[in-house]
Design a protein around this motif. Structure first.
Motif, PDB file in Angstrom:
ATOM      1  N   GLU A 386      36.034 -13.422 -34.586  1.00 45.21           N
ATOM      2  CA  GLU A 386      36.642 -12.268 -35.245  1.00 45.21           C
ATOM      3  C   GLU A 386      36.967 -11.177 -34.237  1.00 45.21           C
ATOM      4  OE1 GLU A 386      35.667  -8.962 -38.714  1.00 45.21           O
ATOM      5  OE2 GLU A 386      34.059 -10.001 -37.657  1.00 45.21           O
ATOM      6  N   GLY A 387      36.212 -11.119 -33.129  1.00 41.27           N
ATOM      7  CA  GLY A 387      36.434 -10.080 -32.134  1.00 41.27           C
ATOM      8  C   GLY A 387      37.737 -10.226 -31.383  1.00 41.27           C
ATOM      9  N   GLN A 388      38.379 -11.395 -31.460  1.00 37.22           N
ATOM     10  CA  GLN A 388      39.621 -11.611 -30.728  1.00 37.22           C
ATOM     11  C   GLN A 388      40.794 -11.191 -31.609  1.00 37.22           C
ATOM     12  OE1 GLN A 388      39.991 -15.373 -28.791  1.00 37.22           O
ATOM     13  NE2 GLN A 388      37.880 -15.388 -28.071  1.00 37.22           N
ATOM     14  N   VAL A 389      41.388 -10.060 -31.262  1.00 33.17           N
ATOM     15  CA  VAL A 389      42.468  -9.494 -32.070  1.00 33.17           C
ATOM     16  C   VAL A 389      43.613  -9.059 -31.168  1.00 33.17           C
ATOM     17  CG1 VAL A 389      40.911  -8.688 -33.884  1.00 33.17           C
ATOM     18  CG2 VAL A 389      41.456  -7.168 -31.972  1.00 33.17           C
ATOM     19  N   TYR A 390      44.762  -8.875 -31.794  1.00 37.48           N
ATOM     20  CA  TYR A 390      45.937  -8.329 -31.122  1.00 37.48           C
ATOM     21  C   TYR A 390      46.467  -7.209 -32.008  1.00 37.48           C
ATOM     22  CZ  TYR A 390      50.858  -7.913 -29.794  1.00 37.48           C
ATOM     23  OH  TYR A 390      52.085  -7.421 -29.431  1.00 37.48           O
ATOM     24  N   ILE A 391      46.665  -6.038 -31.415  1.00 41.57           N
ATOM     25  CA  ILE A 391      47.149  -4.876 -32.165  1.00 41.57           C
ATOM     26  C   ILE A 391      48.476  -4.447 -31.549  1.00 41.57           C
ATOM     27  CG2 ILE A 391      46.597  -2.557 -32.985  1.00 41.57           C
ATOM     28  CD1 ILE A 391      43.660  -3.187 -32.556  1.00 41.57           C
ATOM     29  N   PRO A 392      49.602  -4.822 -32.148  1.00 43.74           N
ATOM     30  CA  PRO A 392      50.915  -4.563 -31.538  1.00 43.74           C
ATOM     31  C   PRO A 392      51.147  -3.105 -31.177  1.00 43.74           C
ATOM     32  CG  PRO A 392      51.125  -6.015 -33.439  1.00 43.74           C
ATOM     33  CD  PRO A 392      49.716  -5.528 -33.431  1.00 43.74           C
ATOM     34  N   GLY A 393      50.783  -2.179 -32.068  1.00 48.08           N
ATOM     35  CA  GLY A 393      51.030  -0.762 -31.804  1.00 48.08           C
ATOM     36  C   GLY A 393      50.303  -0.275 -30.563  1.00 48.08           C
ATOM     37  N   ILE A 394      49.037  -0.692 -30.402  1.00 44.99           N
ATOM     38  CA  ILE A 394      48.257  -0.302 -29.231  1.00 44.99           C
ATOM     39  C   ILE A 394      48.814  -0.964 -27.979  1.00 44.99           C
ATOM     40  CG2 ILE A 394      45.974  -0.411 -28.176  1.00 44.99           C
ATOM     41  CD1 ILE A 394      46.216   1.586 -30.469  1.00 44.99           C
ATOM     42  N   ASN A 395      49.182  -2.225 -28.093  1.00 42.62           N
ATOM     43  CA  ASN A 395      49.687  -2.971 -26.942  1.00 42.62           C
ATOM     44  C   ASN A 395      50.900  -2.279 -26.319  1.00 42.62           C
ATOM     45  OD1 ASN A 395      49.627  -5.612 -25.375  1.00 42.62           O
ATOM     46  ND2 ASN A 395      51.693  -5.697 -26.196  1.00 42.62           N
ATOM     47  N   ARG A 683      51.354   9.405 -42.209  1.00 39.32           N
ATOM     48  CA  ARG A 683      52.639   8.743 -42.439  1.00 39.32           C
ATOM     49  C   ARG A 683      52.918   7.640 -41.434  1.00 39.32           C
ATOM     50  NH1 ARG A 683      56.523  14.011 -43.815  1.00 39.32           N
ATOM     51  NH2 ARG A 683      55.728  14.360 -45.949  1.00 39.32           N
ATOM     52  N   LEU A 684      52.417   7.808 -40.214  1.00 37.29           N
ATOM     53  CA  LEU A 684      52.651   6.810 -39.176  1.00 37.29           C
ATOM     54  C   LEU A 684      51.683   5.636 -39.264  1.00 37.29           C
ATOM     55  CD1 LEU A 684      53.325   9.102 -36.078  1.00 37.29           C
ATOM     56  CD2 LEU A 684      55.006   7.838 -37.433  1.00 37.29           C
ATOM     57  N   SER A 685      50.548   5.825 -39.926  1.00 39.07           N
ATOM     58  CA  SER A 685      49.567   4.744 -40.031  1.00 39.07           C
ATOM     59  C   SER A 685      50.054   3.687 -41.021  1.00 39.07           C
ATOM     60  CB  SER A 685      48.210   5.294 -40.474  1.00 39.07           C
ATOM     61  OG  SER A 685      48.289   5.829 -41.786  1.00 39.07           O
ATOM     62  N   THR A 686      49.512   2.499 -40.887  1.00 39.39           N
ATOM     63  CA  THR A 686      49.905   1.391 -41.752  1.00 39.39           C
ATOM     64  C   THR A 686      49.277   1.552 -43.136  1.00 39.39           C
ATOM     65  OG1 THR A 686      50.006  -0.081 -39.840  1.00 39.39           O
ATOM     66  CG2 THR A 686      49.904  -1.111 -42.007  1.00 39.39           C
ATOM     67  N   PRO A 687      50.086   1.552 -44.217  1.00 33.01           N
ATOM     68  CA  PRO A 687      49.509   1.666 -45.566  1.00 33.01           C
ATOM     69  C   PRO A 687      48.528   0.534 -45.843  1.00 33.01           C
ATOM     70  CG  PRO A 687      51.892   1.968 -45.620  1.00 33.01           C
ATOM     71  CD  PRO A 687      51.553   1.487 -44.239  1.00 33.01           C
ATOM     72  N   ALA A 688      47.509   0.839 -46.609  1.00 38.24           N
ATOM     73  CA  ALA A 688      46.444  -0.134 -46.857  1.00 38.24           C
ATOM     74  C   ALA A 688      46.967  -1.411 -47.496  1.00 38.24           C
ATOM     75  CB  ALA A 688      45.373   0.501 -47.744  1.00 38.24           C
ATOM     76  N   HIS A 689      47.958  -1.300 -48.413  1.00 37.51           N
ATOM     77  CA  HIS A 689      48.408  -2.497 -49.122  1.00 37.51           C
ATOM     78  C   HIS A 689      49.124  -3.480 -48.193  1.00 37.51           C
ATOM     79  CE1 HIS A 689      52.048   0.032 -49.239  1.00 37.51           C
ATOM     80  NE2 HIS A 689      52.698  -1.106 -49.274  1.00 37.51           N
TER      81      HIS A 689
END
Length: 735
Positions: A386-395, A683-689
């Protein structure tokens, strides 16, 4: 989506590979940064030593270094190596032997320490201040991650000259960040082979001939050489030298921050706030690869560079790393060998950035779960970890930051002046947080905490104070980056806390329970009028000053928590819907998604828990693993086909909620500014749904929840709905 619930299920996320595989991946993921410190550390120590000794700076220093020569003494050369050696030993003791013992379900880093501390039963002294420091550490680590790739690559490309080095670095940065979506196992595994079979053996072999001819270099293991070396400078000079020595241990924080990527599947269950079995922890592959290969090879290369200084003096431009490159005496052959050496170094520098990139993904993922960071799209890249993730916005944000840093500083030497503040600041905060965990969570006595943590914290602070001298020479860049990120995180945390208070006041303190919703359904069902005589009247129930009208549509309301009985409260989004439309659906489904910390949920007990609350009101709890994309529509069709929900799935409308921040006119300017900033972040964050795979289409409706910030506080602006006895025209209606 229930993010907080991921740890409650008692499953340990894990890596499926064996110890050797995880060690190899650790070499490519964790040790790229510290492994390439040999490119510039001793070079910068030598330059600073000459600058202080001869009192020359800028162009005068460059002119003095261009030809090289006998510019440092034997004691200065051995003293510089002694400082580097003992800095590496300090790093080993701190992280491998102490810090990495603390993990939160296998995850490391300051947020893992914070999660462990939140599980303490006793009241924690200074917990608020420590929380701010934890956020600051995350910001500093991010700033470090923006500097690490450029300084490593610029150092590797240094023989090309400034302009070509910058161009090559920019191309390499794009090539590095582009494939991150493949995940740590593939990226780190590929890099690991190179680091294990090529880079670390190569730097050791480069140093060996010079050690054989000058074995006295190992006299530097005696710490008195380091003490005499720094004592030979004025007080300010001592701090300048220590500020450069930190370059030898940059990337050390990744040893701890990245351990979650290398934990393996265990037999026992692990809950949130607990450490996993040491045999399953990522600590072992990270620690073993350090002791067996990384540390010995680093020491051999540094020793070889000092051996060169003892034998031949300072090389041109003080570039002691490339001075070790083997030479035959034939200019053409030597150019080829130097080119190969530079290519190997460039690949290693390319890999060096991976440690901080991987660490940032881990830190951001933990920060989102703990409510410190705005929501980003998180892609899980491994079914076994689970610790292996990719976060496009951060990248891609990190990529742009690295490009900017490269264009501004242009050389590794210039960047060295900006490097260190973020690293040492993070290290100090980690030590402090570890002391809190040891006392409040593990029950260590105060004397034991002081005995273990005080010496480590003293060294951390010494390095930090030394690097503060770099502030006006470029050190303000990482500080500015960290300050901006800390402001964002603290604003987000504050704003979400304010929203939570408003929702609690509206949904719980002044809210309506599910039993109230069932009562509405009963009122409608009890109206027994002839539809042929008065259809509108038969479908109407007066609510306060409004009429609540029943519709034959079925609605699904997404909930942030599971609803299992009539004493639970009606979700805020549904109350907004009732007020906004005055419509009571003929069928209501309250859907909660619970995500576990395993790749795939164990479906032995079924994926869905369906609770019939009465009167066509149903609560559904869907359980998914982190690699499984929740499919709300598919779930509804499956439940309908199984007869657990008796309304056709094609008649469902899915309701999502989204906050609308409203600012009143009576706000003070500083509060108005803070709320405006929070609204932008929201507004810039990803909506939960969208975490649930839902976009906006004809079957999805978004309910805006108005939240007003005024001088007195925060509140959701909706009047109450109450059941009252109907007056005209329902007076004659039998109920």
């Amino acid at each position: 989506m229930d993010v907080a619930a991921t740890g409650s299920q008692g499953h340990s996320h894990a890596h499926g590979g064996g110890l050797f595989t995880r060690m190899r991946e650790a070499m490519g993921t964790v040790y790229g940064d510290i492994g390439t410190s040999v490119l510039y550390t001793l070079m910068e120590i030598t330059r600073e030593t000459i600058s202080l000794k001869h009192n020359v700076h800028g162009e005068h220093l460059t002119a003095l270094l261009e030809p090289g020569g006998a510019l440092v003494s034997r004691g200065e050369a051995l003293g510089g190596f002694s400082l580097v050696f003992w800095a590496l030993i300090f790093l080993t003791v701190k992280y491998d032997l102490i810090m990495m013992r603390a993990d939160n379900r296998g995850e490391g880093g300051t947020f893992a320490l914070w999660a462990l501390l939140k599980g303490a039963t006793a009241k924690v002294f200074g917990i608020t201040l420590l929380g701010y420091l934890v956020v600051a550490a995350a910001g500093l680590l991010a700033a470090d991650g923006v500097i690490t790739p450029p300084i490593s690559m610029l150092g590797a490309y240094e023989p090309l000259g400034e302009h070509w080095a910058v161009a090559a670095t920019l191309v390499s940065l794009f090539v590095l960040f582009k494939p991150q979506w493949r995940g740590t196992s593939q990226v780190g595994g590929l890099f690991g082979w190179f680091m294990m079979l090529v880079w670390f053996p190569w730097i050791a072999l480069k140093g060996l001939p010079w050690i054989v001819r000058n074995p006295e270099v190992f006299l530097a293991i005696n710490p008195t050489y380091a003490v005499r070396f720094i004592a030979g400078f004025p007080q300010i000079g001592l701090f300048v030298i220590l500020g450069v020595v930190v370059l030898a241990i940059t990337g050390g924080e990744a040893k701890y921050a990245d351990i979650g990527h290398f934990a393996r599947r265990g037999e026992s269950e692990v809950h949130d706030g607990q450490s996993i079995n040491p045999a399953d922890s990522g600590r072992r592959p990270v620690m073993y690869s350090w002791f067996y290969l990384v540390l010995p090879c680093l020491v051999l290369n540094y020793a070889g560079q000092v051996g060169y200084l003892l034998e031949r003096g300072v090389p041109p431009r003080a570039n002691t790393f490339y001075a070790l490159t083997p030479r035959t005496g034939d200019p053409n052959v030597d150019r080829i060998i130097l080119g190969v050496d530079m290519v190997i170094s460039a690949i290693a520098a390319f890999i060096a950035a991976q440690a901080l990139i991987t660490g940032m993904f881990s830190i951001v993922k933990q920060a989102i779960a703990l409510g410190f960071c705005p929501r980003f799209e998180v892609k899980f890249t491994s079914r076994e970890a689970e610790g292996q993730v990719y976060i496009p916005g951060i990248n891609w944000t990190m990529f742009l930051g690295c490009v900017m840093i490269t264009l501004v500083f242009r050389t590794a030497g210039n960047l060295a002046a900006a490097y260190g503040i973020a690293v040492t600041g993070t290290m100090g905060i980690t030590t402090l947080a570890f002391g809190y965990v040891a006392h409040y969570r593990w029950g260590w006595r105060i004397w034991k905490v002081v005995a273990v943590c005080t010496p480590i914290l003293a060294v951390d602070l010494l390095f930090f104070v030394s690097n503060l001298l770099k502030f006006m020479h470029g050190g303000y860049y990482p500080v500015a980056i960290a300050a901006a990120l800390v402001t964002i995180m603290l604003t987000w945390q504050w704003g979400r806390s304010e929203l939570a208070k408003a929702f609690f006041a509206f949904g719980v303190e002044g809210g309506k329970k599910i039993s109230w919703l069932v009562a509405l359904r009963e009122k409608v069902d009890e109206i027994q009028l002839s539809i042929d005589e008065n259809l509108p009247l038969a479908r109407t129930l007066v609510q306060g000053r409004r009429r609540l009208v029943e519709t034959d549509r079925a609605f699904v309301f997404l909930c942030s928590r599971p609803i299992r009985d009539l004493d639970e409260y009606v979700p805020v989004s549904m109350r907004v819907f009732l007020k906004k439309f005055g419509v009571l659906p003929s069928h209501v489904t309250l859907f909660h998604v619970k995500q576990l910390s395993v790749a795939e949920a164990d479906l032995g007990n079924g994926r869905f828990e369906v609770i019939d609350l009465g009167r066509h009101i149903v609560s559904v709890v869907g359980t998914y693993g982190y690699m499984e994309q929740p499919d709300i529509r598919g779930a509804l069709r499956e439940l309908q086909s199984n007869g657990e929900i008796d309304i056709s799935s094609d008649r469902w409308i899915i309701e999502t909620g989204e906050e609308d921040i409203i600012l009143s006119d009576d706000l003070p300017f500083h509060r108005w500014l803070r709320i405006r900033f929070f609204r932008i972040i929201l507004r810039l964050s990803t909506p939960a749904h969208k975490f649930l795979g839902l976009g906006y289409d004809a079957a999805v409706s978004k309910e805006i929840i108005p939240v007003v910030f005024n001088r007195d506080g925060v509140k959701v602006t909706l009047p109450e709905l109450e059941i009252i006895e109907a007056e005209q025209p329902l007076k004659a209606v039998p109920v």
